[in-house]
Design an enzyme around this catalytic site. Structure first.
Site, mmCIF file in Angstrom:
data_model
loop_
_atom_site.group_PDB
_atom_site.id
_atom_site.type_symbol
_atom_site.label_atom_id
_atom_site.label_comp_id
_atom_site.label_asym_id
_atom_site.label_seq_id
_atom_site.Cartn_x
_atom_site.Cartn_y
_atom_site.Cartn_z
ATOM 1 N N GLY A 114 -33.918 -62.376 73.868
ATOM 2 C CA GLY A 114 -32.458 -62.407 73.751
ATOM 3 C C GLY A 114 -31.796 -63.269 74.803
ATOM 4 N N SER A 119 -36.580 -66.585 71.254
ATOM 5 C CA SER A 119 -37.738 -65.680 71.109
ATOM 6 C C SER A 119 -37.841 -65.171 69.676
ATOM 7 C CB SER A 119 -37.639 -64.512 72.084
ATOM 8 O OG SER A 119 -36.576 -63.643 71.746
ATOM 9 N N ASP A 164 -32.999 -72.998 65.167
ATOM 10 C CA ASP A 164 -34.054 -72.375 65.990
ATOM 11 C C ASP A 164 -35.386 -72.329 65.252
ATOM 12 O OD1 ASP A 164 -31.762 -71.845 67.461
ATOM 13 O OD2 ASP A 164 -32.427 -69.848 68.060
HETATM 14 N N1 LIG Z 1 -42.134 -60.314 72.210
HETATM 15 C C1 LIG Z 1 -41.424 -59.761 71.221
HETATM 16 N N2 LIG Z 1 -41.883 -58.700 70.530
HETATM 17 C C2 LIG Z 1 -41.156 -58.157 69.552
HETATM 18 N N3 LIG Z 1 -39.933 -58.566 69.174
HETATM 19 C C3 LIG Z 1 -39.422 -59.625 69.820
HETATM 20 C C4 LIG Z 1 -40.134 -60.278 70.860
HETATM 21 N N4 LIG Z 1 -39.373 -61.297 71.322
HETATM 22 C C5 LIG Z 1 -38.234 -61.272 70.602
HETATM 23 N N5 LIG Z 1 -38.250 -60.280 69.689
HETATM 24 C C6 LIG Z 1 -37.163 -59.909 68.778
HETATM 25 O O1 LIG Z 1 -36.138 -60.885 68.878
HETATM 26 C C7 LIG Z 1 -34.920 -60.301 69.390
HETATM 27 C C8 LIG Z 1 -34.163 -61.288 70.236
HETATM 28 O O2 LIG Z 1 -33.602 -62.261 69.380
HETATM 29 P P1 LIG Z 1 -32.205 -62.952 69.653
HETATM 30 O O3 LIG Z 1 -31.957 -63.897 68.552
HETATM 31 O O4 LIG Z 1 -31.167 -61.915 69.958
HETATM 32 O O5 LIG Z 1 -32.462 -63.741 71.017
HETATM 33 P P2 LIG Z 1 -33.337 -65.040 71.278
HETATM 34 O O6 LIG Z 1 -33.902 -65.520 69.993
HETATM 35 O O7 LIG Z 1 -34.277 -64.768 72.378
HETATM 36 O O8 LIG Z 1 -32.216 -66.023 71.828
HETATM 37 P P3 LIG Z 1 -31.337 -67.133 71.006
HETATM 38 O O9 LIG Z 1 -31.294 -66.720 69.583
HETATM 39 O O10 LIG Z 1 -29.998 -67.080 71.684
HETATM 40 O O11 LIG Z 1 -32.061 -68.383 71.268
HETATM 41 C C9 LIG Z 1 -35.412 -59.077 70.167
HETATM 42 O O12 LIG Z 1 -34.380 -58.102 70.294
HETATM 43 C C10 LIG Z 1 -36.544 -58.606 69.262
HETATM 44 O O13 LIG Z 1 -36.020 -57.923 68.152
HETATM 45 C C1 LIG Z 2 -25.894 -69.373 68.488
HETATM 46 C C2 LIG Z 2 -26.907 -70.086 67.581
HETATM 47 O O1 LIG Z 2 -26.339 -71.356 67.232
HETATM 48 C C3 LIG Z 2 -28.215 -70.383 68.302
HETATM 49 C C4 LIG Z 2 -28.951 -69.203 68.874
HETATM 50 O O2 LIG Z 2 -30.139 -69.656 69.517
HETATM 51 C C5 LIG Z 2 -27.105 -69.244 66.353
HETATM 52 C C6 LIG Z 2 -27.803 -69.979 65.210
HETATM 53 O O3 LIG Z 2 -27.865 -71.210 65.215
HETATM 54 O O4 LIG Z 2 -28.255 -69.282 64.282
HETATM 55 MG MG LIG Z 3 -32.681 -65.841 68.236
#
Ligand SMILES: Nc1ncnc2c1ncn2[C@@H]1O[C@H](COP(=O)(O)OP(=O)(O)OP(=O)(O)O)[C@@H](O)[C@H]1O
Ligand SMILES: C[C@@](O)(CCO)CC(=O)[O-]
Ligand SMILES: [Mg+2]
Length: 329
Positions: A114, A119, A164
């Site tokens: 997050g 991730s 992403d």
């Molecule tokens: N190692 C992991 N194991 C299990 N679930 C995970 C893991 N890493 C990420 N996740 C899942 O992805 C969610 C995070 O996703 P989110 O889109 O909110 O953030 P991000 O992808 O890290 O950041 P962003 O989308 O801003 O680049 C976690 O809450 C979980 O549900």
């Molecule tokens: C905030 C955002 O632009 C990127 C999150 O990593 C959301 C998306 O593209 O789905």
């Molecule tokens: Mg994400």
């Protein structure tokens, strides 16, 4: 047993605006999520997510989803994580035409959760690839990207771009604008430095906040459009290998994201620490709210400054990962 991995990413430019059809340029970085899959004799799904909490957790439940996981962590966390993993498994079952396939899965990752490093996309891409291969079906990176997008789109309640998931599946620096997605050939190897505040933002909530602002104020809609113009200028700077201009535009992009309300005190503090250390540019990356910034700096100065910045938990140099989702075993 089948193992796949997929990289996380930073945004050089364009997060949030990409959700409304503006272009964005994310770059895959050498931090990966790895998913190990073993087919089961029954239709159940057992998931061990070692990095999800400090202690990790394991859940097991039927394919029908009627017996919910019984675990010792907050329900919303489990529901969110299971949304991604279940979605990935559904996609693999569909790709292999095996609706009742059951799996044991282990998810491991060195991408903070997050925190703006993608991730979720990395976990979903690696899980789809591994589960489909375990069922005898090889998917192209483009097919993995497409299926992973559908999962992110569902979990983010219909508000997700392809950026992403396409970046994680194909690797390298990419350009995404609506449904148009491509790799940027010969992207320069930029001197990327990441600062991480140890926190996280809720992507769905932050995206919804920008949408509300944009609906409410014309100037917020104009800000989203201005990010699109900035991304197009950034693409020209990349094509010209003009790293100083890329940095200036990253600074500008951070200001526009802050105007849209997705920065935070600690993200701003890390951005300013990097700038004070003469980084060429610095901005938050991903959804914001907390998590990571990305700076451009050829010298060790920005990283050292981040190491000494209160609120910065970890700083590291991030190499561009030219490989996307890949088979490990
Ligand atoms: N190692 C992991 N194991 C299990 N679930 C995970 C893991 N890493 C990420 N996740 C899942 O992805 C969610 C995070 O996703 P989110 O889109 O909110 O953030 P991000 O992808 O890290 O950041 P962003 O989308 O801003 O680049 C976690 O809450 C979980 O549900
Ligand atoms: C905030 C955002 O632009 C990127 C999150 O990593 C959301 C998306 O593209 O789905
Ligand atoms: Mg994400």
């Amino acid at each position: 047993m089948t193992v796949s991995s997929a990289p996380g990413k930073v945004y050089l430019f364009g997060e949030h605006a990409v959700v409304y059809g503006e272009p964005a340029v994310p770059c895959a970085i050498e931090r990966r999520a790895t998913v190990t899959v073993e087919a089961r004799r029954d239709d159940r799904l057992r998931v061990e997510a070692r990095d999800l909490t400090l202690d990790g957790f394991t859940v097991e439940y039927g394919a029908s989803g009627d017996d919910r996981p019984d675990v010792d962590v907050a329900t919303p966390l489990v529901e969110a994580a299971m949304g991604y993993v279940e979605g990935a498994v559904e996609q693999a079952r569909d790709a292999a035409d095996a609706p009742d396939a059951g799996f044991d899965m282990v998810v491991e990752s060195d991408i903070p959760l997050g925190a703006g490093l993608g991730s979720s996309a990395a976990v979903v891409c690696a899980a789809i690839d591994a589960a489909a291969r375990e069922l005898g079906r090889d998917l192209t990176p483009e097919a993995v990207a497409d299926r992973a997008y559908r999962v992110e789109h569902d979990v983010q309640e219909g508000q997700a771009s392809r950026a992403d998931t396409f970046c994680s599946a194909t690797g390298g620096a990419v350009r995404v604008e609506g449904d148009d997605r491509r790799r940027i050939p010969d992207a320069p190897n930029l001197p990327l430095v990441v600062g991480y505040d140890g926190g996280a933002g809720d992507t769905g909530e932050l995206v919804a906040g920008v949408r509300t602002l944009r609906d409410e104020y014309d100037f917020a809609a104009d800000t989203v459009g201005a990010i699109g113009d900035l991304v197009r200028a950034g693409e020209r700077a990349l094509a010209d290998d003009d790293v100083a201009e890329v940095g200036r535009l990253m600074d500008f992009n951070h200001g526009l994201l802050a105007a849209l309300g997705v920065s935070s005190r600690s993200l701003d503090a890390m951005v300013w620490a990097a700038r004070d250390a003469d980084a060429l540019g610095a901005k938050l990356t991903g959804a914001g709210g907390g998590g990571c910034i990305v700076a451009l700096d050829e010298t060790p100065a920005a990283r050292t400054a981040l190491d000494y910045t209160p609120g910065c938990e970890e700083a590291f140099r991030a190499e561009l990962d030219r490989e996307g989702v890949r088979a490990e075993r």
